[in-house]
Design a protein around this motif. Structure first.
Motif, short mmCIF file in Angstrom:
data_model
loop_
_atom_site.label_atom_id
_atom_site.label_comp_id
_atom_site.label_asym_id
_atom_site.label_seq_id
_atom_site.Cartn_x
_atom_site.Cartn_y
_atom_site.Cartn_z
N THR A 254 10.47 -54.74 -32.86
CA THR A 254 10.59 -53.42 -33.47
C THR A 254 9.65 -53.28 -34.66
O THR A 254 8.99 -52.24 -34.83
N VAL A 258 6.91 -50.65 -33.49
CA VAL A 258 7.42 -49.34 -33.92
C VAL A 258 7.07 -49.10 -35.39
O VAL A 258 6.35 -48.15 -35.72
N ALA A 262 3.24 -47.99 -34.07
CA ALA A 262 3.47 -46.61 -33.66
C ALA A 262 3.55 -45.66 -34.86
O ALA A 262 2.92 -44.60 -34.86
N LYS A 263 4.32 -46.02 -35.88
CA LYS A 263 4.46 -45.11 -37.01
C LYS A 263 3.14 -44.91 -37.75
O LYS A 263 2.83 -43.79 -38.18
N TRP A 277 4.09 -41.07 -29.53
CA TRP A 277 5.32 -41.63 -30.10
C TRP A 277 6.35 -41.89 -29.01
O TRP A 277 6.96 -42.96 -28.94
N ASP A 278 6.55 -40.90 -28.14
CA ASP A 278 7.52 -41.06 -27.05
C ASP A 278 7.12 -42.21 -26.13
O ASP A 278 7.96 -43.01 -25.70
N THR A 281 7.46 -45.80 -28.14
CA THR A 281 8.84 -46.21 -28.38
C THR A 281 9.57 -46.50 -27.07
O THR A 281 10.43 -47.39 -27.02
#
Length: 322
Positions: A254, A258, A262-263, A277-278, A281
């Protein structure tokens, strides 16, 4: 030169972003981005502009907030680049690390030494010095997690057996890549890293990394995915970890994919990158779901069989920089 927390002068000339190197011009002038391009293939590299942004403006230990589809999100990262200098101050080694405040984990993004400077234990000394500096910078960290490319031991065994049988010294590109994966894993093995394994088979767990470039059409993102093993080394001076291996596996995946990946990428363009993002994750959730019932253990990366393969490779005395 960075000296925080050092009890005596350091023998390595290491400078650190936002401690010794404060702006983009100074950072680029070290030659570290050229070294980065030299050391890592395009599929493993982040955009130089993204790296500069993360190191000098975005990931500076402050909480950043953004919204995706009406959902408020935040993250707090601190990224540092350690630059090993020689000669006229040009970079001959680099280490790019990110501390995630949410998990207290440090992620090792990239570490490398210029080919001409390898040998004599310099790479290991550089790495250990960086970890000591990271402990001084982030006293609450509980350890370092990193990715390594999986090696196929059957494929490695077949390559080595053919080299032993034929006496040839030249390796095909795919053979070099496979052997390098073993050698890279062995390097972290020497640094006392452990790998997350399935306790039933004692084979490393695979973790899928999302595509690093969110700008192409979404139909191409799957082509940019990579599978890795995750390796872990607890901080030596940290209190005994209360997390079990399975919890740490979940926390590490994570944090890397994430909180950090991703962030960071989506925050740069929350409206335009909602689909990314979709996608990212969902990919991480799939990895964690597949391992939800797995009995996760931490084990040394090289077992007896892999260590035997490494010994056979070394006896061949073929020079193959990693």
């Amino acid at each position: 030169m960075y000296r925080e927390g050092a009890s005596e002068p350091q023998s390595l000339d290491i400078v650190v972003t936002r401690h010794d190197v404060f702006d983009e011009a100074a950072f680029r002038s070290t030659g570290v981005l050229e070294l980065y391009e030299e050391l890592f293939p395009a599929s493993e590299r982040d955009s130089p502009d993204d790296i500069v942004r993360w190191l000098l403006s975005d990931d500076v230990g402050e909480r950043r907030r953004f919204s995706v589809g009406g959902h408020e999100m935040s993250y707090r990262l601190d990224s540092r680049c350690f630059i090993l200098r020689a000669g006229a101050g040009r970079a001959v080694g680099l280490g790019f690390f990110t501390y995630d405040h949410a998990s207290d984990l440090i992620f090792c993004n990239h570490v490398g030494i210029a080919k001409a400077w390898r040998g004599g234990g310099l790479a290991r000394a550089f790495y250990r010095e960086m970890v000591a500096m990271l402990d001084a910078l982030f006293p609450n960290n509980i350890g370092v997690v990193l990715e390594v490319e999986p090696f196929d031991r059957d494929r490695v065994a077949a390559i080595i057996a053919d080299l032993e049988r034929t006496g040839r010294r030249q390796l095909a590109t795919d053979e070099r890549d496979e052997i390098r994966r073993l050698l890279r894993a062995s390097w972290y093995h020497k640094l006392e890293y452990s790998v997350f394994c399935d306790a039933r088979t004692m084979r490393p767990l695979a973790c899928s990394s999302p595509c690093l470039d969110p700008t192409p059409p979404s139909s191409g993102w799957a082509n940019g995915e990579e599978n890795y093993w995750l390796m872990w080394r607890a901080r030596a001076s940290a209190p005994a970890a209360e997390l079990r291996a399975g919890q740490l596996w979940h926390k590490a995946a994570t944090a890397i994919y994430v909180e950090i990946l991703a962030k960071s990428l989506v925050a740069a363009d929350p409206n335009g990158r909602r689909d990314y993002w979709d996608y990212a994750t969902a990919l991480v959730a799939g990895t964690l779901q597949r391992t939800a019932t797995t009995d996760v253990r931490l084990a040394r990366c090289l077992d007896d069989d892999a260590s035997a393969l490494l010994s056979r490779w070394r006896r061949l005395a073929i020079d193959l920089p990693i």
